[in-house]
Design an enzyme around this catalytic site. Structure first.
Site, PDB file in Angstrom:
ATOM      1  N   TYR A   1       6.627   9.319 -36.965  1.00 15.60           N
ATOM      2  CA  TYR A   1       7.662  10.363 -37.004  1.00 15.60           C
ATOM      3  C   TYR A   1       8.643  10.150 -38.147  1.00 15.60           C
ATOM      4  CZ  TYR A   1      11.677   7.705 -35.181  1.00 15.60           C
ATOM      5  OH  TYR A   1      12.724   6.822 -35.014  1.00 15.60           O
TER       6      TYR A   1
ATOM      7  N   CYS B   1      14.384   9.614 -29.669  1.00 13.15           N
ATOM      8  CA  CYS B   1      15.776   9.895 -29.343  1.00 13.15           C
ATOM      9  C   CYS B   1      16.215  11.331 -29.622  1.00 13.15           C
ATOM     10  CB  CYS B   1      16.659   8.927 -30.120  1.00 13.15           C
ATOM     11  SG  CYS B   1      16.006   7.270 -30.041  1.00 13.15           S
TER      12      CYS B   1
ATOM     13  N   THR C   1      19.733   5.097 -23.953  1.00  6.49           N
ATOM     14  CA  THR C   1      20.526   6.333 -24.033  1.00  6.49           C
ATOM     15  C   THR C   1      20.318   7.107 -22.736  1.00  6.49           C
ATOM     16  OG1 THR C   1      20.154   6.374 -26.406  1.00  6.49           O
ATOM     17  CG2 THR C   1      20.931   8.419 -25.387  1.00  6.49           C
TER      18      THR C   1
ATOM     19  N   ARG D   1       8.243  17.055 -46.730  1.00  4.09           N
ATOM     20  CA  ARG D   1       9.349  16.103 -46.903  1.00  4.09           C
ATOM     21  C   ARG D   1       9.856  16.043 -48.337  1.00  4.09           C
ATOM     22  NH1 ARG D   1      11.103  15.536 -41.743  1.00  4.09           N
ATOM     23  NH2 ARG D   1       9.347  15.299 -40.363  1.00  4.09           N
TER      24      ARG D   1
ATOM     25  N   THR E   1      14.016   6.414 -21.948  1.00  7.44           N
ATOM     26  CA  THR E   1      14.570   7.427 -21.022  1.00  7.44           C
ATOM     27  C   THR E   1      14.130   8.825 -21.445  1.00  7.44           C
ATOM     28  OG1 THR E   1      16.557   7.375 -22.410  1.00  7.44           O
ATOM     29  CG2 THR E   1      16.595   6.061 -20.380  1.00  7.44           C
TER      30      THR E   1
ATOM     31  N   TYR F   1      11.300  -1.222 -29.403  1.00 10.12           N
ATOM     32  CA  TYR F   1      12.037  -1.162 -30.683  1.00 10.12           C
ATOM     33  C   TYR F   1      13.490  -1.568 -30.529  1.00 10.12           C
ATOM     34  CZ  TYR F   1       8.093   1.268 -32.735  1.00 10.12           C
ATOM     35  OH  TYR F   1       6.849   1.584 -33.189  1.00 10.12           O
TER      36      TYR F   1
ATOM     37  N   ARG G   1       6.391   8.158 -31.683  1.00  7.86           N
ATOM     38  CA  ARG G   1       6.849   8.873 -30.493  1.00  7.86           C
ATOM     39  C   ARG G   1       7.350  10.264 -30.861  1.00  7.86           C
ATOM     40  NH1 ARG G   1      10.767   4.324 -28.194  1.00  7.86           N
ATOM     41  NH2 ARG G   1      11.083   4.025 -30.444  1.00  7.86           N
TER      42      ARG G   1
ATOM     43  N   ASP H   1       9.085  -7.785 -19.373  1.00  5.69           N
ATOM     44  CA  ASP H   1       8.383  -6.537 -19.679  1.00  5.69           C
ATOM     45  C   ASP H   1       7.221  -6.380 -18.698  1.00  5.69           C
ATOM     46  OD1 ASP H   1       8.276  -4.699 -22.573  1.00  5.69           O
ATOM     47  OD2 ASP H   1       6.670  -4.512 -21.096  1.00  5.69           O
TER      48      ASP H   1
ATOM     49  N   ARG I   1      23.436  15.142 -34.822  1.00 10.25           N
ATOM     50  CA  ARG I   1      22.418  15.014 -35.876  1.00 10.25           C
ATOM     51  C   ARG I   1      21.362  16.099 -35.726  1.00 10.25           C
ATOM     52  NH1 ARG I   1      21.270  11.321 -39.558  1.00 10.25           N
ATOM     53  NH2 ARG I   1      19.168  10.571 -40.042  1.00 10.25           N
TER      54      ARG I   1
ATOM     55  N   LYS J   1      27.102   8.615 -27.167  1.00  8.30           N
ATOM     56  CA  LYS J   1      25.751   8.366 -27.684  1.00  8.30           C
ATOM     57  C   LYS J   1      24.885   9.619 -27.667  1.00  8.30           C
ATOM     58  CE  LYS J   1      22.197   6.816 -29.451  1.00  8.30           C
ATOM     59  NZ  LYS J   1      21.172   5.877 -29.042  1.00  8.30           N
TER      60      LYS J   1
HETATM   61  N1  SAJ Z   1      15.132  14.147 -39.837  1.00 10.55           N
HETATM   62  C1  SAJ Z   1      15.153  15.351 -40.553  1.00 10.55           C
HETATM   63  N2  SAJ Z   1      16.234  15.589 -41.353  1.00 10.55           N
HETATM   64  C2  SAJ Z   1      17.260  14.690 -41.482  1.00 10.55           C
HETATM   65  C3  SAJ Z   1      17.209  13.466 -40.740  1.00 10.55           C
HETATM   66  C4  SAJ Z   1      16.126  13.217 -39.931  1.00 10.55           C
HETATM   67  O1  SAJ Z   1      14.253  16.180 -40.469  1.00 10.55           O
HETATM   68  O2  SAJ Z   1      18.200  14.969 -42.238  1.00 10.55           O
HETATM   69  C5  SAJ Z   1      13.985  13.891 -38.941  1.00 10.55           C
HETATM   70  C6  SAJ Z   1      13.221  12.604 -39.280  1.00 10.55           C
HETATM   71  O3  SAJ Z   1      12.184  12.880 -40.183  1.00 10.55           O
HETATM   72  C7  SAJ Z   1      12.681  12.181 -37.914  1.00 10.55           C
HETATM   73  C8  SAJ Z   1      13.765  12.655 -36.954  1.00 10.55           C
HETATM   74  O4  SAJ Z   1      14.516  13.648 -37.652  1.00 10.55           O
HETATM   75  O5  SAJ Z   1      11.472  12.859 -37.614  1.00 10.55           O
HETATM   76  C9  SAJ Z   1      14.701  11.558 -36.461  1.00 10.55           C
HETATM   77  O6  SAJ Z   1      15.084  10.841 -37.551  1.00 10.55           O
HETATM   78  P1  SAJ Z   1      16.415   9.920 -37.583  1.00 10.55           P
HETATM   79  O7  SAJ Z   1      16.663   9.563 -38.968  1.00 10.55           O
HETATM   80  O8  SAJ Z   1      17.480  10.576 -36.871  1.00 10.55           O
HETATM   81  O9  SAJ Z   1      15.956   8.637 -36.817  1.00 10.55           O
HETATM   82  P2  SAJ Z   1      16.015   8.038 -35.356  1.00 10.55           P
HETATM   83  O10 SAJ Z   1      15.696   9.052 -34.368  1.00 10.55           O
HETATM   84  O11 SAJ Z   1      15.167   6.855 -35.444  1.00 10.55           O
HETATM   85  O12 SAJ Z   1      17.520   7.522 -35.210  1.00 10.55           O
HETATM   86  C10 SAJ Z   1      18.516   8.236 -34.546  1.00 10.55           C
HETATM   87  C11 SAJ Z   1      19.841   7.769 -35.148  1.00 10.55           C
HETATM   88  N3  SAJ Z   1      20.911   8.583 -34.657  1.00 10.55           N
HETATM   89  C12 SAJ Z   1      21.847   9.053 -35.517  1.00 10.55           C
HETATM   90  O13 SAJ Z   1      21.845   8.812 -36.686  1.00 10.55           O
HETATM   91  C13 SAJ Z   1      22.950   9.870 -34.893  1.00 10.55           C
HETATM   92  C14 SAJ Z   1      20.070   6.300 -34.777  1.00 10.55           C
HETATM   93  O14 SAJ Z   1      21.335   5.877 -35.213  1.00 10.55           O
HETATM   94  C15 SAJ Z   1      19.974   6.138 -33.252  1.00 10.55           C
HETATM   95  O15 SAJ Z   1      20.171   4.829 -32.863  1.00 10.55           O
HETATM   96  C16 SAJ Z   1      18.604   6.594 -32.831  1.00 10.55           C
HETATM   97  O16 SAJ Z   1      18.452   7.970 -33.133  1.00 10.55           O
HETATM   98  C17 SAJ Z   1      18.475   6.344 -31.332  1.00 10.55           C
HETATM   99  O17 SAJ Z   1      17.756   5.382 -30.997  1.00 10.55           O
HETATM  100  O18 SAJ Z   1      19.139   7.000 -30.566  1.00 10.55           O
END
Ligand code: SAJ
Length: 441
Positions: free
Chosen positions: A339, A277, A128, A420, A92, A15, A347, A35, A221, A214
């Site tokens: 997810y 992540c 990360t 949700r 990672t 990704y 994942r 890869d 979050r 990072k």
């Molecule tokens: N989620 C909630 N409540 C929220 C936001 C998300 O329950 O308010 C849940 C989502 O449903 C999901 C999980 O958390 O299951 C993660 O969702 P996400 O929106 O954080 O998505 P990621 O993990 O794909 O992206 C995060 C982002 N990090 C931040 O915003 C700080 C992205 O910018 C990063 O690049 C990414 O992790 C990463 O690859 O590290």
């Protein structure tokens, strides 16, 4: 400014690595995608886009790059010797048993890179990593294998990715990036490179700061989401609606630069936190200093978010009690395996621990997810004769469900558990469902 026809090798075409490869190829570099998965390499060289979720602009970009012909994939590690830049974007994960990073993929990749890379190459880590990893893992392996010194024989930096499925190209193009240079020259080299694809700001610093930024922003979050989830549990106990509460909290006052204290941005409570992540970056953040600091908040937030799929099961249990049914007689349709909404990424999906709870107590169930091959199916067929629908992932497809028709097709006293906040509680109840949502029962 760099000569255009320099060569970039991208290690790991998932990704992160794949969209990065496409953007640099589109910017005119010769791009070698490396890869270990030979089947994936074959499909990539046939022009297939491996990312199946909704990714605005990616299919068109892939088509353009394939026509250009300056991207090729390989599993031959010797190809690293041709690269002027090597970008590492491997997973990672942390070990389930002790939450410590294993770095198997990273170490294996670094060994091959170190063995084959040429003098003067620039190595960039986008994965990360736990703070301290550049100094204690990345640099030593590269120096050991190449017999060259970081900052002298080769340039070294980390420029952590900030991608989110559903927004991959947009995030790469417009998000600011932090570049942690092992030396200031290394940071400058990487800044000049990323200028070709990143329109956001490119901020230079040192490796440890970039590592903490990072892992820290993802932990921020996770903690914010945990607060929202605990608020949801409190609202259930008060018989209040967390979504109303959240609306009023976030609507306090227009946020201005000068009045940061007005900043109230309550995140979304829900059925759990998945992805590669957020569920593990907190553990990366505290990894090297856990014994020195003994952090409380961060691990607690992890436990609260890991609990939410179990809480979804509790909501199901209390709903079936209300209608006098038994768990082992139940037939449940689970909506969503990915997810996150409109993504094919599963994942660390929160749906998995929820399903394990159903299995534990012998509940019959089916899973539907149009983005995941294994769980594709005709939704209206799968709804038939179900006792309950449990929504785990907020795919758009579920928002347009005709609940009147759904009710007719399900067993009597049908149940909806909404993880949700996709359905309106009152409307759903007026149609005749037993409705329970996270923070809204
Ligand atoms: N989620 C909630 N409540 C929220 C936001 C998300 O329950 O308010 C849940 C989502 O449903 C999901 C999980 O958390 O299951 C993660 O969702 P996400 O929106 O954080 O998505 P990621 O993990 O794909 O992206 C995060 C982002 N990090 C931040 O915003 C700080 C992205 O910018 C990063 O690049 C990414 O992790 C990463 O690859 O590290």
């Amino acid at each position: 400014m760099q000569k255009q026809k320099e060569t970039i090798a991208i290690c790991g075409l998932g990704y992160v690595g794949y969209p990065v490869a496409m953007l640099f190829a589109d910017a005119g570099f010769d791009v070698i995608g490396v890869d270990i998965l030979e089947d994936r390499v074959k499909r990539l060289n046939e022009g297939e886009n491996p990312i199946k979720g909704q990714e605005p602009g990616l299919d068109e970009l892939v088509e353009k790059v394939i026509k250009k012909g300056n991207f090729r994939a390989t599993s031959d590690m010797k190809e690293y010797s041709k690269a002027d830049y090597i970008i590492v974007a491997v997973q990672t994960p942390v070990a389930e048993e002790n939450r410590k990073p294993t770095y198997e993929n990273l170490k294996a990749a670094l060994k091959e890179i170190g063995k084959n890379m040429k003098r003067g190459v620039t190595v960039v880590i986008e994965s990360t990593i736990a703070p301290g990893t550049m100094a204690h893992v990345v640099k030593p392996i590269l120096e050991e294998e190449s017999d060259m010194e970081a900052g002298e024989g080769f340039y070294l930096a980390n420029c952590p990715e900030r991608l989110m499925p559903g927004h991959l190209l947009e995030n790469i193009r417009y998000y600011n990036r932090v570049i942690g240079g092992w030396t200031p020259e290394s940071a400058k080299k990487v800044k000049d490179l990323y200028k070709h694809v990143v329109q956001g700001e490119l901020e230079e610093t040192d490796c440890i700061t970039a590592e903490i930024v990072k892992a820290g922003e993802n932990t921020y979050r996770d903690v914010q989401i945990a607060f929202a989830n605990e608020m949801a549990l409190l609202c259930e106990a008060y018989k209040a609606n967390v979504w109303e509460v959240r609306k009023f909290i976030n609507n306090c006052r227009k946020v201005t630069e000068t009045r940061p204290e007005a900043l109230r941005q309550m995140h979304f409570p829900g059925a759990g936190v998945g992805g590669h992540c957020i569920p593990k970056d907190s553990w990366l953040l505290i990894h090297e200093v856990r014994d020195m600091v003994d952090p409380k908040l961060i691990p607690t937030a992890r436990h609260i978010n890991d609990f939410m799929p179990i809480h979804m099961f509790e909501l199901l249990e209390s709903a079936i009690e209300e209608v006098g049914k038994k768990l082992d007689e139940l037939n449940v349709l689970v909506l969503g395996w990915a997810y996150d909404a409109n993504s094919d990424d599963d994942r660390n999906t929160p749906t998995k621990p929820f399903i394990e709870k159903l299995k534990e107590v012998g509940v019959k169930y089916e899973i539907h997810d149009s983005f995941i091959k294994k769980y594709k199916g005709t939704l209206v067929e799968m709804i038939k004769d179900k006792d309950a629908i449990v929504l785990m992932t907020g795919h758009d497809e579920y928002k347009s469900l005709d609940l009147e028709k759904v009710k007719e097709s399900m067993k009597k006293e049908p149940i909806i558990i909404d993880g949700r906040n996709i359905f309106d509680r009152e409307d759903t109840r007026n149609i005749g469902f037993v409705y329970k949502g996270v923070g809204n029962i």
